[in-house]
Enzyme design. Structure first.
Site, mmCIF file in Angstrom:
data_model
loop_
_atom_site.group_PDB
_atom_site.id
_atom_site.type_symbol
_atom_site.label_atom_id
_atom_site.label_comp_id
_atom_site.label_asym_id
_atom_site.label_seq_id
_atom_site.Cartn_x
_atom_site.Cartn_y
_atom_site.Cartn_z
ATOM 1 N N LYS A 68 0.797 9.240 -2.151
ATOM 2 C CA LYS A 68 -0.396 8.395 -2.296
ATOM 3 C C LYS A 68 -0.183 7.101 -1.535
ATOM 4 O O LYS A 68 0.882 6.492 -1.625
ATOM 5 C CB LYS A 68 -0.566 8.075 -3.800
ATOM 6 C CG LYS A 68 -1.760 7.212 -4.119
ATOM 7 C CD LYS A 68 -3.020 8.037 -4.240
ATOM 8 C CE LYS A 68 -4.280 7.198 -4.326
ATOM 9 N NZ LYS A 68 -4.773 6.797 -2.992
ATOM 10 N N LYS A 92 6.504 1.862 -5.924
ATOM 11 C CA LYS A 92 5.373 1.259 -6.646
ATOM 12 C C LYS A 92 4.786 2.260 -7.640
ATOM 13 O O LYS A 92 4.569 1.940 -8.802
ATOM 14 C CB LYS A 92 4.311 0.849 -5.620
ATOM 15 C CG LYS A 92 3.274 -0.105 -6.127
ATOM 16 C CD LYS A 92 2.178 -0.331 -5.093
ATOM 17 C CE LYS A 92 2.671 -1.015 -3.835
ATOM 18 N NZ LYS A 92 1.548 -1.335 -2.904
ATOM 19 N N LYS A 104 1.815 6.693 3.294
ATOM 20 C CA LYS A 104 1.097 5.607 3.971
ATOM 21 C C LYS A 104 0.632 6.089 5.329
ATOM 22 O O LYS A 104 1.224 7.010 5.904
ATOM 23 C CB LYS A 104 2.006 4.394 4.171
ATOM 24 C CG LYS A 104 1.244 3.100 4.391
ATOM 25 C CD LYS A 104 0.778 2.520 3.077
ATOM 26 C CE LYS A 104 0.106 1.201 3.210
ATOM 27 N NZ LYS A 104 -0.013 0.533 1.908
ATOM 28 N N THR A 188 -6.622 -4.716 -6.829
ATOM 29 C CA THR A 188 -5.312 -5.262 -6.450
ATOM 30 C C THR A 188 -5.187 -6.677 -7.008
ATOM 31 O O THR A 188 -4.183 -7.029 -7.655
ATOM 32 C CB THR A 188 -5.149 -5.265 -4.912
ATOM 33 O OG1 THR A 188 -5.360 -3.930 -4.451
ATOM 34 C CG2 THR A 188 -3.770 -5.735 -4.497
ATOM 35 N N ASN A 219 -9.496 -9.035 1.273
ATOM 36 C CA ASN A 219 -10.009 -8.610 -0.035
ATOM 37 C C ASN A 219 -9.110 -9.113 -1.172
ATOM 38 O O ASN A 219 -9.570 -9.810 -2.071
ATOM 39 C CB ASN A 219 -10.146 -7.076 -0.056
ATOM 40 C CG ASN A 219 -10.586 -6.557 -1.422
ATOM 41 O OD1 ASN A 219 -11.241 -7.265 -2.178
ATOM 42 N ND2 ASN A 219 -10.214 -5.335 -1.745
ATOM 43 N N SER A 356 -6.801 3.366 -8.004
ATOM 44 C CA SER A 356 -6.959 4.565 -7.168
ATOM 45 C C SER A 356 -6.640 5.810 -7.992
ATOM 46 O O SER A 356 -7.327 6.832 -7.890
ATOM 47 C CB SER A 356 -6.001 4.519 -5.978
ATOM 48 O OG SER A 356 -6.543 3.767 -4.929
HETATM 49 N N1 GLU Z 1 -2.956 0.127 0.138
HETATM 50 C C1 GLU Z 1 -2.787 -0.213 -1.228
HETATM 51 C C2 GLU Z 1 -1.329 -0.469 -1.534
HETATM 52 O O1 GLU Z 1 -0.552 -0.805 -0.657
HETATM 53 C C3 GLU Z 1 -3.433 0.791 -2.161
HETATM 54 C C4 GLU Z 1 -2.893 2.181 -2.081
HETATM 55 C C5 GLU Z 1 -3.681 3.192 -2.889
HETATM 56 O O2 GLU Z 1 -4.638 2.814 -3.549
HETATM 57 O O3 GLU Z 1 -3.336 4.373 -2.820
HETATM 58 O O4 GLU Z 1 -0.895 -0.437 -2.656
#
Ligand code: GLU
Length: 430
Positions: A68, A92, A104, A188, A219, A356
């Site tokens: 993810k 994370k 990613k 976030t 954002n 998410s």
């Molecule tokens: N890009 C965000 C992060 O670095 C969200 C990733 C997601 O929602 O999967 O955590």
């Protein structure tokens, strides 16, 4: 930052490993990305020419579930960066106990130079190129720097066209009408805010006598600045990629936000036009913002902002990392010596991926939640895991970053070991 970002990211793993009793197999496993894909994306430009863009998707580890992570559009995107970001996502998701591994993606592009149609063709072209590498049970995309709801909608739509079935759960952060979750856009910042409030009360600090500087007005940066100001914190400085503003008395964040939004121009952050009169301010550089004498510093922009070079100048008491990887491992050591408490990215900005996850759950169940429900669950998750990490850091006398890695590593180690370890196989009796 070349090849150093991933090795720097791995340093954090090495530091935490000293405190965790996990098998060599698990350690070895976590050192290597599962799969990395590099693609060239052809895009027909508005003037009729054909341009190729470089894109990436990395699936770092999927032991705890499908990978993810977001997709970043930025001129600086390269494989090393995407791999590091996928590595951070792995930790994370484990730190927050989400049933995911880390992934990613990114495209090397300056999206500001593209028309909206070119951006749409690029986004759909990216999905055409990586469609076999992703999926609702394989690898799930989301927004990151310079990608937004509409881009996520195009991506989901393109994937659905390729698969000939509506597949909302392959992408999160979509428009609400396409299966997005309420509360995802602010998630976030909201998640960071819940942890900040929790930690400030543990540290016996009150908003009214706490000053804040926020680097980055995208954002996450703009939303956290607004949430902090609304809660009574004195937000004295904000910046974007062009520079920042400082006002000792505190900035009027809603006006700056509104102006930046309506003008879509960097000038807004300099209080151009009407916003200028709202409060007296000074124009400062990003470098000056980082070194301000404030209580809370919130880096919410790119990685590698606080390095061994500028870490000695940092005066903030607490740093909350809303950005991914804003502090290098060398700088960590310097900040630690200065007694500055750093609340790490893999906890602080995890609200985005947490909502998410909620979006993915809603897509799969077909039942949609209210904003209250989303925020209630987000707060519960953020506070529970933050408390665990805080306790580990107190009990083991480690930095909060190392504590967050220990917390994540325990879960990752357990999952990897569930498939068997050297000790298990060496013991031949069943
Ligand atoms: N890009 C965000 C992060 O670095 C969200 C990733 C997601 O929602 O999967 O955590």
């Amino acid at each position: 930052m070349g090849l150093s970002l991933f090795s720097d990211a791995s340093t954090r793993l090495a530091q935490a490993l000293k405190f965790v009793a996990i098998s060599d197999d698990a350690i070895e496993h976590l050192k290597h990305p599962k799969a990395s894909l590099s693609v060239s994306i052809p895009v027909r430009m508005d003037n009729g020419s054909l341009r190729f863009f470089q894109g990436y998707r990395v699936r770092y580890d999927d032991t705890r579930g499908p990978t993810k992570g977001g997709v970043r559009y930025h001129p600086g995107v390269n494989l090393d960066e995407v791999q590091s970001l996928a590595f951070w996502m792995t930790f994370k998701c484990a730190a927050l106990n989400l049933p995911y591994g880390g992934g990613k993606g990114g495209i090397t592009v300056n999206p500001k130079e593209l028309s909206r149609l070119e951006l749409e063709r690029l986004s759909r072209g990216y999905i055409d190129a990586i469609a076999d590498f992703i999926g609702p049970d394989v690898d799930i995309l989301a927004p990151d720097m310079y990608t937004n709801q509409m881009i996520m909608g195009w991506m989901m739509d393109q994937y659905s066209i390729i698969k000939r079935q509506i597949s909302p759960a392959v992408v999160t952060g979509k428009p609400i009408t396409m299966g997005g979750s309420v509360g995802r856009e602010s998630a976030t910042a909201m998640g960071a805010f819940f942890v900040i409030e929790r930690m400030m009360s543990k540290l016996d600090r009150h908003p009214s006598n706490t000053t804040v500087a926020v680097q980055g007005f995208g954002n996450a940066g703009a939303t956290i600045a607004a949430l902090m100001a609304k809660a009574g914190y004195k937000v004295v400085a904000v910046s974007d990629s062009q520079g920042g503003i400082y006002a000792k008395k505190g900035l009027d964040i809603p006006s700056i936000r509104q102006y930046k939004h309506s003008s879509r121009s960097i000038q807004a952050v300099y209080c151009a036009g009407t916003v200028c009169s709202v409060v007296e301010h000074e124009v400062i550089t990003n470098e000056q913002l980082l070194a301000l004498d404030v209580d809370i510093l919130i880096p919410a922009a790119l990685e590698n902002q606080i390095t061994a070079t500028n870490a000695p100048q940092i005066q903030a008491k607490y740093i909350f990392e809303v950005a991914n990887g804003p502090i290098t491992s060398e700088a960590d050591g310097i900040l630690d010596q200065k007694g500055i408490m750093v609340f790490p990215d893999i906890l602080i900005n995890a609200g985005g991926v947490t909502v998410s996850y909620f979006e993915w759950v809603q897509n799969r169940s077909g039942l949609y939640w209210t904003l209250e429900e989303v925020n209630r669950r987000l707060q519960e998750k953020m506070v529970t895991e933050a408390d665990h990490i805080w306790t580990i850091s107190q009990d083991r006398s480690t930095s909060l970053r190392t504590a967050a890695y220990i917390h994540a590593l325990n879960r990752l180690g357990e999952a990897i070991e569930a498939k068997g370890t050297r000790d298990y196989y060496a013991n031949k009796r069943f």
